[in-house]
Every structure is written in C-alpha cells, then in structure tokens.
Motif scaffolding. Structure first.
Motif, PDB file in Angstrom:
ATOM      1  N   ASP A 162       1.031  -1.232   0.090  1.00 30.65           N
ATOM      2  CA  ASP A 162       0.047  -0.081   0.073  1.00 30.65           C
ATOM      3  C   ASP A 162       0.835   1.325   0.017  1.00 30.65           C
ATOM      4  N   PRO A 163       0.834   2.085  -1.150  1.00 31.99           N
ATOM      5  CA  PRO A 163       1.818   3.193  -1.275  1.00 31.99           C
ATOM      6  C   PRO A 163       1.406   4.437  -0.247  1.00 31.99           C
ATOM      7  N   ASN A 164       0.178   4.402   0.140  1.00 32.33           N
ATOM      8  CA  ASN A 164      -0.356   5.339   1.237  1.00 32.33           C
ATOM      9  C   ASN A 164       0.210   5.060   2.430  1.00 32.33           C
ATOM     10  N   ARG A 165       0.481   3.743   2.876  1.00 30.25           N
ATOM     11  CA  ARG A 165       1.015   3.462   4.144  1.00 30.25           C
ATOM     12  C   ARG A 165       2.396   3.392   4.230  1.00 30.25           C
ATOM     13  N   TYR A 166       2.990   2.688   3.291  1.00 29.76           N
ATOM     14  CA  TYR A 166       4.408   2.475   3.095  1.00 29.76           C
ATOM     15  C   TYR A 166       5.184   3.110   1.663  1.00 29.76           C
ATOM     16  N   ARG A 167       5.514   4.607   1.849  1.00 22.09           N
ATOM     17  CA  ARG A 167       5.367   5.121   0.579  1.00 22.09           C
ATOM     18  C   ARG A 167       6.982   4.904   0.247  1.00 22.09           C
ATOM     19  N   PRO A 168       7.359   4.649  -1.065  1.00 20.60           N
ATOM     20  CA  PRO A 168       8.460   4.758  -1.732  1.00 20.60           C
ATOM     21  C   PRO A 168       9.505   6.034  -0.955  1.00 20.60           C
ATOM     22  N   SER A 169      10.719   5.629  -0.868  1.00 21.44           N
ATOM     23  CA  SER A 169      11.520   6.542  -0.261  1.00 21.44           C
ATOM     24  C   SER A 169      11.587   7.990  -1.022  1.00 21.44           C
ATOM     25  N   VAL A 170      11.476   7.736  -2.287  1.00 19.55           N
ATOM     26  CA  VAL A 170      11.594   9.407  -2.931  1.00 19.55           C
ATOM     27  C   VAL A 170      10.376  10.091  -2.766  1.00 19.55           C
ATOM     28  N   ALA A 205       7.777  19.436   0.291  1.00 21.19           N
ATOM     29  CA  ALA A 205       6.459  20.185   0.095  1.00 21.19           C
ATOM     30  C   ALA A 205       5.976  20.869   1.438  1.00 21.19           C
ATOM     31  N   LYS A 206       6.568  20.224   2.734  1.00 22.74           N
ATOM     32  CA  LYS A 206       6.200  21.226   3.768  1.00 22.74           C
ATOM     33  C   LYS A 206       7.524  22.052   4.305  1.00 22.74           C
ATOM     34  N   GLN A 207       8.535  22.365   3.187  1.00 23.28           N
ATOM     35  CA  GLN A 207       9.582  22.831   3.653  1.00 23.28           C
ATOM     36  C   GLN A 207      10.445  22.453   4.608  1.00 23.28           C
ATOM     37  N   ASN A 208      10.386  21.286   5.086  1.00 27.28           N
ATOM     38  CA  ASN A 208      11.140  20.347   5.807  1.00 27.28           C
ATOM     39  C   ASN A 208      12.186  19.807   5.135  1.00 27.28           C
ATOM     40  N   TYR A 209      13.187  20.810   4.645  1.00 26.45           N
ATOM     41  CA  TYR A 209      14.229  20.183   3.748  1.00 26.45           C
ATOM     42  C   TYR A 209      15.493  19.403   4.505  1.00 26.45           C
ATOM     43  N   ILE A 210      15.801  18.592   3.689  1.00 27.76           N
ATOM     44  CA  ILE A 210      16.917  17.591   4.039  1.00 27.76           C
ATOM     45  C   ILE A 210      18.125  18.037   4.834  1.00 27.76           C
ATOM     46  N   THR A 211      18.173  17.629   5.967  1.00 26.70           N
ATOM     47  CA  THR A 211      19.544  18.207   6.643  1.00 26.70           C
ATOM     48  C   THR A 211      20.804  17.472   6.358  1.00 26.70           C
ATOM     49  N   PRO A 212      21.762  18.102   5.798  1.00 24.64           N
ATOM     50  CA  PRO A 212      22.949  17.402   5.313  1.00 24.64           C
ATOM     51  C   PRO A 212      23.665  16.358   6.420  1.00 24.64           C
ATOM     52  N   MET A 213      24.086  15.412   6.017  1.00 25.67           N
ATOM     53  CA  MET A 213      24.632  14.227   6.850  1.00 25.67           C
ATOM     54  C   MET A 213      26.115  14.021   6.538  1.00 25.67           C
ATOM     55  N   HIS A 214      26.341  13.405   5.488  1.00 24.81           N
ATOM     56  CA  HIS A 214      27.723  13.214   5.061  1.00 24.81           C
ATOM     57  C   HIS A 214      27.565  13.206   3.373  1.00 24.81           C
ATOM     58  N   SER A 215      28.682  13.287   2.798  1.00 21.27           N
ATOM     59  CA  SER A 215      28.831  13.371   1.307  1.00 21.27           C
ATOM     60  C   SER A 215      28.096  12.333   0.506  1.00 21.27           C
ATOM     61  N   ALA A 216      28.100  10.771   0.951  1.00 21.30           N
ATOM     62  CA  ALA A 216      27.604  10.081   0.259  1.00 21.30           C
ATOM     63  C   ALA A 216      26.177   9.896   0.424  1.00 21.30           C
ATOM     64  N   VAL A 217      25.553  10.181   1.709  1.00 24.98           N
ATOM     65  CA  VAL A 217      24.218  10.169   1.750  1.00 24.98           C
ATOM     66  C   VAL A 217      23.410  11.401   1.078  1.00 24.98           C
ATOM     67  N   ASP A 218      24.179  12.551   1.047  1.00 26.12           N
ATOM     68  CA  ASP A 218      23.629  13.831   0.529  1.00 26.12           C
ATOM     69  C   ASP A 218      23.502  13.545  -0.944  1.00 26.12           C
ATOM     70  N   LEU A 219      24.445  12.963  -1.516  1.00 31.11           N
ATOM     71  CA  LEU A 219      24.819  12.856  -2.812  1.00 31.11           C
ATOM     72  C   LEU A 219      23.527  11.699  -3.284  1.00 31.11           C
ATOM     73  N   ASN A 220      23.375  10.862  -2.535  1.00 27.39           N
ATOM     74  CA  ASN A 220      22.507   9.675  -2.634  1.00 27.39           C
ATOM     75  C   ASN A 220      20.992  10.444  -2.913  1.00 27.39           C
ATOM     76  N   ASN A 221      20.838  11.355  -2.077  1.00 27.73           N
ATOM     77  CA  ASN A 221      19.647  11.951  -1.705  1.00 27.73           C
ATOM     78  C   ASN A 221      19.364  12.810  -3.122  1.00 27.73           C
ATOM     79  N   PHE A 222      20.223  13.518  -3.414  1.00 28.70           N
ATOM     80  CA  PHE A 222      20.255  14.557  -4.677  1.00 28.70           C
ATOM     81  C   PHE A 222      19.853  13.618  -5.869  1.00 28.70           C
TER      82      PHE A 222
END
Length: 229
Positions: free
Chosen positions: A74-82, A90-107
């Motif tokens: 159910d995509p409404n209960r367990y959403r894909p990470s993207v 959309a809520k302006q809750n921007y991603i907080t930088p963690m480290h280079s690998a995770v930040d680039l992965n999120n980008f």
C-alpha cells in the motif's frame, strides 16, 4: 559477491530495471559546500514546483506507486523513499546534510524521481538477492523504527534483509569510515536500457568526482538478472 534480481519480480514486472554501482577506495566526509549548495537549491526550486503540482503527479513517483501496488504493498501506508523526500520538501522540511555519500544519494533520488540506496560494502555478508519481502522480513531502519517489508522489494544478504526502496537498515549504513560501497538505483521500468545506463554512468562519475576511488556499474534486467562483483 553475486547480486541477483529474483525471477519472481520479473514475472510481476518484466520491464523492471535495477542499477548497481560498486565503489571502491572512496573517501566519505562532510559534504563539500558545492554539494550542500546544490542540494539546497534543488530543494528550494522543487518546493515552488510542489506549490503548483501534487507529489503524486511527478512521473517517477507515479510510476513507483503503481509498481508498489503491483507488488501488493500500500503506497499510502509505506511510501517509496523518494515520495517521502518530496513530501518533506512540500512542507519546507528540507533534508539536513549528513555526509557526502548520503547527501549525494538524496540528490540523485530527487533529481531522477527514483528511490536510491547506498550501503557499506564491508557490512554486507555474502551474496545479495533482490526479492519481495514477506511477513517475516523486517529490520531496524534509518527512520528509527522496526520496519515490516511484507510485499516490498527487499535487498537481503546471507544474514538478513538490509535495504529496500522504502527505508534502509541501520546495519549496512554508510558512514565516514566507509571505503567501499554498493549503490542500488531503483530505476523506472519505463526507462530505456540506454537511458538507464547513461544515468548510472553519470551518477558514478559525479560520485567519484567528490569521493575519489573507482566506480563500476551494471543493469539488472530480464535475461541479465545477476552480476558477479
């Protein structure tokens, strides 16, 4: 190590495409200002776009939600990470930088509208299989919760499950001590093989530009569903 895409997934979605990038001799650090700035700017631009366009109208998110349903989740209960990332923005809750690998992965995830995972190679035990999870599959995730993987595409090594396009586990998380990593790219089934390969090459080039080291990649598809690394 052999990474294999289970045949059962291809029976459900014959055009499923999973990209794999193997990084060696990398150096993970706090993100350089260039990456932080690029990630922040992208999120700000996306926020304004999201004021005019619903999250579920984005092509990648729409396609992954449809795939979620095909797998029985159910995509409404367990959403894909993207999708979860887009809803945060959309809520302006921007991603907080963690480290280079995770930040680039999120980008990469935000840019291509696809789920992504990156894992510490040395924490993975033996061969890896991508298959549908069942009621017995679960792990402690990076979201701080115990997560059920029933009907969710799941990455498992010879010990236990460790990743998915939903949320990844704590066990194989990349840290600033990581020198070898496995990146899983949950591409869109509608992408062509040529387009998918170009995306993997582009990701690998940008990742090694920031982290050094080497990158090799492949595409798991029907009739080519395993890779020996």
């Amino acid at each position: 190590m052999i990474v294999k895409l289970d045949d059962s997934l291809l029976q459900i979605e014959p055009t499923l495409k999973i990209g794999i990038i193997h990084y060696t001799k990398i150096v993970v650090t706090s993100s350089p200002q260039m990456l932080k700035g690029r990630l922040q700017l992208f999120q700000e631009q996306l926020f304004f776009e999201l004021e005019e366009k619903a999250v579920t109208e984005f092509t990648g998110i729409k396609e992954w939600r449809a795939l979620w349903k095909k797998f029985g989740a159910d995509p409404n209960r367990y959403r894909p990470s993207v999708e979860a990332l887009y809803r945060r923005i959309a809520k302006q809750n921007y991603i907080t930088p963690m480290h280079s690998a995770v930040d680039l992965n999120n980008f990469f995830s935000l840019r291509y509208e696809i789920p992504m995972g990156i894992y510490d190679w040395k924490k993975i035990q033996g061969n890896v299989t991508l298959a549908l999870g069942d009621e017995e599959k679960n792990y402690k995730g990076l979201n701080g919760r115990d997560n059920s993987l029933n009907h969710i595409l799941t990455l498992s090594d010879e010990t236990a499950p460790f990743g998915s396009p939903f949320v990844d586990s704590v066990r194989t998380a990349v840290t600033e001590e990581t020198t070898d990593a496995l990146q899983i790219v949950f591409l869109l089934p509608s992408m062509t093989i040529e387009e998918s390969q170009k995306i993997l090459e582009s990701m690998g080039a940008m990742f090694t530009q920031i982290h050094g080291g080497d990158a090799t990649s492949t595409l798991l598809i029907k009739d080519q569903n395993e890779w020996r690394i």
